[in-house]
Each structure stands twice: as C-alpha cells, then as structure tokens.
Enzyme design. Structure first.
Site, PDB file in Angstrom:
ATOM      1  CB  VAL A 304     -29.042-109.075 -18.439  1.00 16.80           C
ATOM      2  CG1 VAL A 304     -27.371-108.315 -18.357  1.00 16.80           C
ATOM      3  CG2 VAL A 304     -29.303-109.117 -16.890  1.00 16.80           C
ATOM      4  CB  ALA A 305     -27.312-109.037 -22.778  1.00 19.92           C
ATOM      5  CG  MET A 306     -32.246-110.668 -27.325  1.00 21.05           C
ATOM      6  SD  MET A 306     -32.600-112.440 -26.655  1.00 21.05           S
ATOM      7  CE  MET A 306     -32.550-113.207 -28.235  1.00 21.05           C
ATOM      8  CD  GLU A 307     -29.443-114.960 -27.470  1.00 16.63           C
ATOM      9  OE1 GLU A 307     -29.289-114.301 -26.614  1.00 16.63           O
ATOM     10  OE2 GLU A 307     -30.013-116.004 -27.630  1.00 16.63           O
ATOM     11  CG  ASN A 308     -31.843-109.176 -30.733  1.00 16.85           C
ATOM     12  OD1 ASN A 308     -32.423-110.076 -30.893  1.00 16.85           O
ATOM     13  ND2 ASN A 308     -32.040-108.154 -29.886  1.00 16.85           N
ATOM     14  CG  HIS A 331     -23.620-115.521 -22.463  1.00 19.98           C
ATOM     15  ND1 HIS A 331     -23.775-116.741 -21.721  1.00 19.98           N
ATOM     16  CD2 HIS A 331     -24.855-115.440 -22.829  1.00 19.98           C
ATOM     17  CE1 HIS A 331     -24.707-117.296 -22.322  1.00 19.98           C
ATOM     18  NE2 HIS A 331     -25.765-116.591 -22.780  1.00 19.98           N
ATOM     19  CD  GLU A 332     -25.941-111.844 -24.600  1.00 24.38           C
ATOM     20  OE1 GLU A 332     -26.703-112.354 -25.622  1.00 24.38           O
ATOM     21  OE2 GLU A 332     -26.209-112.025 -23.501  1.00 24.38           O
ATOM     22  CG  HIS A 335     -25.921-116.491 -27.516  1.00 20.38           C
ATOM     23  ND1 HIS A 335     -26.365-117.868 -27.576  1.00 20.38           N
ATOM     24  CD2 HIS A 335     -26.285-115.832 -26.198  1.00 20.38           C
ATOM     25  CE1 HIS A 335     -27.208-118.082 -26.357  1.00 20.38           C
ATOM     26  NE2 HIS A 335     -27.052-116.898 -25.630  1.00 20.38           N
ATOM     27  CD  GLU A 354     -29.026-118.852 -23.360  1.00 19.69           C
ATOM     28  OE1 GLU A 354     -27.941-118.722 -23.158  1.00 19.69           O
ATOM     29  OE2 GLU A 354     -29.963-118.133 -24.116  1.00 19.69           O
TER      30      GLU A 354
HETATM   31 ZN   LIG Z   1     -27.635-116.662 -23.673  1.00 17.56          ZN
END
Ligand SMILES: [Zn+2]
Length: 700
Positions: A304-308, A331-332, A335, A354
């Site tokens: 769904v999503a990635m916290e780069n 949420h990202e 992070h 997480e």
């Molecule tokens: Zn996460």
C-alpha cells in the site's frame, strides 16, 4: 546511553548480536540475531561512512548499469575480506580499491579478487579480498564496484501498459525488508546506516526521484543528482523513474504522480499534509528529514505504502478511499520519527518500527480528528488482529513481538498484523503505565532525541523508558504479574491488554447494532431501514462488512435481503468498501452479484484487491469464473502478480483458509516471483490454503 553500537558475538558465542545488557546466552530481551544477511560475518569490522551510486537506467532492456563507491574504514585489525550482500540478479563486472586523496601506487589496487557465494533464496554473498597494502586500521578506503542489475526483488520495471497513463514505462524500487541487495551491494541490515549520494542518467522525458533530502537536474546532460545527508539503512534507499510531474502542496511537500492522476491526487491531499506534519512535530519534536514529498505509483506497486525518507511511495489505487488514504499517509509520516529516524536494529524486532509508528499515527489522528475517529479505526484493525489470531491459533510464533527465526528465513515474512497491532497495544500499555498520555508524548520526544539516526533493540527502548520514569522502575512495572515486559515480547497469542476504546462507542455502537439486527432470525426490515449506510464513514461501513463476513456463511435468504438493501449502494462506494461486500458475495456463493465481481476485477489490478478475491473465489465453487476473469484481465497485471494469481488458480487443492499458517521458523520454498518487500509473507509463496491477504493486509 544505550545507543546502538557495532554488533559483536553474542555472549553465547554462537550468533552475532547487537550489544544489549540483557543478552544472556542468546535468550535475553535484547538478543538479536543477524541471520538474514551474508555480511553478518564481518560488517562489524568496518564503518560504512557513505556510498555513492552512479547509475544509468535502460528501459529497453530493463537494466540498471553503473558503479557504486563505498567509503569504508576498517575498525578491526587484520581485516582481509569484505563481505557484502547481493543477489543473483546483480552481475558484478569489476571491483577496485583506493585510498581517497592519494595517488601512490601502494594506495591503489585496480582489480580486486572477489567471489560470489550462494546464501539464501533471497540473496548471495559477495566476498571481496582486500589488499593488505591498502587496508590499515582506522584509515578510510574506497571500494568501487561496477555492476549491472536487472529485475531482482527490489526492482520493478513496468511496461507502459501497466502505468496509469499507459504511454511510457516506469521503474520503481522497493527495498523493504531485504530486497535492496538486488539494487546495489550493501550491508543489507537496518543496523547499519550511512549517508548516500547518487547520479542517475535516464532517457529524455523521464523524471527520477529518490528518497533523498536534496536533488538537482541537469537538463543538458539528462542527469539527476541526489544527496541524502542523514544516515539511512540500505532498505530505505529508493528510486522511481517515469513520466512524473509534481504540484507543491505545502512549504516542504509536493505530490508527484503521472500527469493523468496528478490533479486528483493533489485534490485529495492538498492542505492536509502540512497540517499533519505540524501535529506530529508538536507531539514528537522536529521533523528531521527536511522534505516530505509523496509519489503515487501505479497499481502494480506491491504494497500500500512505503515510508521512504523524504519521499513516501503510495499506491494510486488508494486515492478513491479517502479515509484509508488519510490513515496511510499519516502512518508513513509517523515513520519519519519511528522507523526512519530511530530504526529497529534487526528484522526480528520490526514492531519497534511498526508498533511505535501505529501508536504515533493514532496520536496524530486523535489530535487532528478526535478520539472517536481514532478509536473506530483502532477497533477495525484490532478486529482484524483477532481474526488473524483465530486463523493462526494461540501458539503460533508469528504472534510474538520478538521473533527468532532460523537462517534462510526471509524477513519479509514477518510482516503481519501482530507487528503493528500487538506492538501498538504494548506501546499503549507503556503509555498507560505512566498515567498520562502527554507525559508519554514527552517520553517519545526524548526517545527520538536520544536515538535519532541510530538503530535500537527493544531493550534500549525499555531501559530508556524506565530511566525516564524512575518511579515506574522502582515499582517494578516490568515484572508486573501477567503483564511482564518479557511476556509482552516473547509470549505467543493476543495482546496482554488492549487500550480503552470506549470513546469510539458513538461510532462503533450503531455498527454493532446493525450487525445484531442482521443476526436476528428473521432480520427485521423496518428496524434495519433506520440505519443509513450512506451517512456512515468508510471505517464504520468496513467494520460492519467485516463483522458480517465473520458471520459467514449466511443463509441464502439473508444474503438476498442484504443484496437488496445494500448491493447497489455499496457499488457506488470506494474500493475498500466494495471488496468487502464482494468477499461476502463470494464466501456465500451468492451468484446474482457475480457481475459486480467481474466489474471490480476488470477495474482493479492491484495485488491488494485481486489476491484476496481470487483466493476466496478459488477456495469456493467459483474457480471457473475466476479463471475466466483472469484470462480476460491478465494482460494488465504485472508479471509477478500474474504468477501469484496463477498459483492460486492452479493449485490442486482448494483448502479452506484456516488450514495453513505462515511459519517464521522454517524457510519458505523458493518463490518463482520476487518477494516484494513489505508484503505480507503469505502473498508470494505458493498460496495453497494460506490466509487470505485481506486478513493480514497491512501497509508498510
Ligand atoms: Zn509502517
């Protein structure tokens, strides 16, 4: 100060660990083995100061070619070999070594001997022999690796047809958890952080973005340059290149997307992101990364999503589901503090990223949208956790916060709801112990200040917690019977306690009342008509549908009534709502609504929507229908997803979803498709009888 240091041999002398006071014979709270990296045998011998990537992207042959310069310092005497993590899809051409700033022949070694050894199905080991004439203790040296990499687990090449605009190809990388070893040679562990720079050459018309704090573009040379001035672990280095444009949506934020979805993306987020960042800064201290940009990726993005850092990657499919988009972006953002600034030192303690990010996300939504909204979202997710628990059984080791896996385990298989929600419950319990949520906010601010840009183990967090609240240490809260910290970390099963969510009652109450009405025999149409779903929030509707799904199988009469009441109405709603109704349709073999499933699968080609529906279709009596839809739509599916769906379609036994559980203690068989980082483990290995992705669906 318990800041992360270089790993050493555990006191049991059997496994490498990151140092921790309680590491006793490999059994203590902070015992952390590093079995997922080939470089574990020697990365503690070096300090990685910085690395530079010089890459050329070739879309025609789907190759990245270039070189990497690693700036290292030997911090152990007598080091003769450098071991890095790589992958079979990464081909080494040559390796040389030199001491920066010198020109003497004795300080340059033009062609080093190296060897590539198999390691696991998710990586190989690159062993480089270091020249004794160059390597001296505490003196910096540079290793240059020339290489080509193709389509390994980290690198996703999308033909034009798989993009939103369908006119130009696109490539993105996804490093989480251990995929970036197929992108560039590295110490592929979250324990090692360094700064990096990159130069990327691309064909005309292609825009490149990276998870970096600074970027520049030379139009004349078609060269993009990036600099990440803060140390990050290998898995947080990310790149995307394609037909991307941007709109600024705040003083430090812009939205990037393909032109055809940019306006929509901006309209969904404009104004909100800076507000969320401000709320987060009030709670947890300054945002340390400078920029916070977001790039929307085509439906082939595997999670769904990635916290780069500096550049959240998020799937465009989520745009239509406003509340999910909101939660996922917040949420990202969380992070940025928890996971990126302070990182779990090993994948065995992913909850440190997480669980804390989920807690932080809910603190932000409480401040921005109120307690009731946050409690509703939490109830919805804890429902999912308990559903997963019922499928797994109480003694499954996947439910431990501190998992200990054997060599060969792919850490990506650790992605499950326990990491998020049991981790969240433990953090909430710590917050409860200190008696006041604001006091706990100030603890989290101090935790970030203390550990930022480093990697930690659970013991670091807990020691710092007890040091911050000495009265709690004195009252021995860590040993409180039934709620021992050790039991939280190493016990199987559900959370030992859950936070009080009664503030959500105003929103969850009507949901439960309507569920109860549908459960009565026979359902009372007049009472049911008093509830108007179109006035509900998305989270209320999905909670209602999830609870109906839990009660399946439903009688044919009830299904008919449900369909007459809601089917057309739900069909107008967003995908997160629709997929849940369609799962109810499938699990109850309700044929009148089959055309809606066909329509949905023709429209939605992302893993997060297709895999759960196909799993349900194939474990019931609708396998032929599933095969028909698959053949109609397969040309628009990413090859990795196509393979996953083929596995689901052509597995011989269609077992119910309760018969098999993911195992963290034994390696999964080699997957024919790359394992996408951050994806729940069961999605990619053969899916016979595995838990439906919907039941474990998480955003990274
Ligand atoms: Zn996460």
């Amino acid at each position: 100060m318990a800041q992360f240091q270089r790993p050493t041999l555990c006191c049991c002398r059997k496994v490498l660990t990151v140092p921790s006071k309680s590491c006793e014979g490999g059994q203590g709270l902070g015992q952390c083995r590093l079995v997922d990296i080939a470089s574990a045998s020697n990365f503690h011998c070096f300090k990685l100061r910085h690395f530079h990537l010089d890459l050329r992207l070739n879309f025609a042959v789907k190759e990245i070619t270039g070189w990497q310069v690693l700036e290292l310092v030997a911090i152990q005497p007598g080091v003769q070999t450098l071991v890095l993590d790589i992958h079979p899809s990464l081909l080494i051409h040559s390796i040389d070594c030199k001491v920066p700033g010198t020109t003497g022949a004795q300080d340059i070694s033009p062609s080093l001997t190296y060897r590539v050894d198999p390691f696991t199905d998710y990586g190989s080991s690159l062993n480089i022999s270091l020249p004794a004439s160059v390597i001296r203790l505490h003196r910096a040296f540079q290793i240059t690796v020339r290489y080509t990499t193709t389509d390994g687990p980290a690198i996703w090449w999308l033909d034009a047809e798989l993009t939103c605009g369908q006119t130009r190809p696109l490539v993105f990388t996804q490093g989480h958890s251990v995929c970036n070893r197929s992108f560039f040679p590295c110490f592929d562990t979250p324990a090692v952080k360094s700064t990096y720079t990159a130069t990327v050459r691309v064909p005309e018309g292609v825009t490149v973005l990276m998870s970096a704090s600074r970027s520049a573009y030379s139009k004349q040379d078609r060269v993009f340059q990036f600099s990440m001035e803060y140390p990050v672990p290998a898995y947080l280095v990310a790149l995307v290149a394609g037909d991307l444009q941007h709109v600024d949506i705040g003083p430090r934020s812009r939205v990037w997307a393909e032109p055809c979805i940019l306006t929509c993306a901006v309209s969904k987020l404009g104004g909100s992101v800076e507000r969320w960042l401000n709320v987060a800064e009030d709670l947890f201290g300054p945002y340390v990364w400078g920029r916070y940009d977001i790039v929307f990726l085509p439906p082939s993005f595997p999670i769904v999503a990635m916290e780069n850092p500096c550049l959240t990657f998020i799937i465009s499919s989520i745009l239509e589901s406003r509340e999910f988009l909101l939660i996922d972006v917040i949420h990202e953002i969380a992070h940025g503090w928890f996971g990126n600034a302070v990182t779990n030192a090993t994948w065995e303690e992913m909850w440190l990223s997480e669980g804390l990010a989920t807690y932080a996300q809910r603190r932000i939504t409480t401040e921005a949208y109120g307690e009731a909204f946050t409690c509703l979202e939490t109830v919805f997710r804890l429902d999912a956790l308990h559903r997963q628990m019922r499928l797994l059984g109480d003694n499954n080791p996947v439910s431990k916060l501190q998992v200990k896996f054997e060599p060969g385990i792919n850490p990506s298989s650790l992605m499950n709801l326990f990491t998020y929600e049991k981790g969240f419950c433990f953090v909430s319990y710590l917050s409860q112990l200190c008696g006041n949520v604001k006091r706990f906010d100030s603890f989290l601010r101090a935790y970030i200040e203390q550990f930022k840009f480093s990697s930690v183990v659970a013991q670091d967090l807990l020691d710092f917690f007890l040091g911050f609240f000495p009265e709690l240490k004195e009252s021995c809260v860590a040993q409180r019977e039934g709620l021992e910290f050790e039991r939280w970390l190493n016990g199987c099963g559900p959370p030992l306690c859950e936070p009080d969510l009664s503030a959500g009652g105003v929103l969850t109450g009507p949901v439960q009342s309507l569920c109860d009405l549908w459960a009565s025999e026979p359902p009372d149409p007049e009472a049911i008509a008093n509830f108007n779903l179109s006035s509900w929030s998305t989270f209320q509707t999905v909670l209602f549908l999830d609870r109906l799904l839990d009660r399946s199988p439903l009688s044919h009469e009830v299904m008919g009534q449900l369909s007459r009441c809601y089917s057309a109405q739900l069909d107008e709603m967003n995908a997160e709502v629709r997929i849940r109704w369609l799962q109810i349709v499938v699990r109850n073999s309700f044929y009148p609504d089959l055309p809606r499933i066909r329509g949905f699968l023709h429209k939605h080609t992302s893993r997060m929507y297709t895999v759960p529906l196909y799993e349900d279709l194939c474990s019931g009596v609708m396998k032929c229908f599933a095969a028909e839809v698959f053949y109609q739509t397969q040309a628009r599916l990413h090859p990795n997803l196509r393979r996953t769906l083929q596995q689901i379609l052509f597995q011989t036994s269609a077992l119910p979803t309760t018969t098999s559980v993911p195992s963290l203690l034994h390696p999964t068989p080699s997957s024919p498709s790359p394992t996408p980082g951050g994806q729940p483990g069961p999605a990619d290995p053969p899916t016979t009888g595995t838990i439906a992705l919907r039941d474990v669906n998480v955003s990274a």
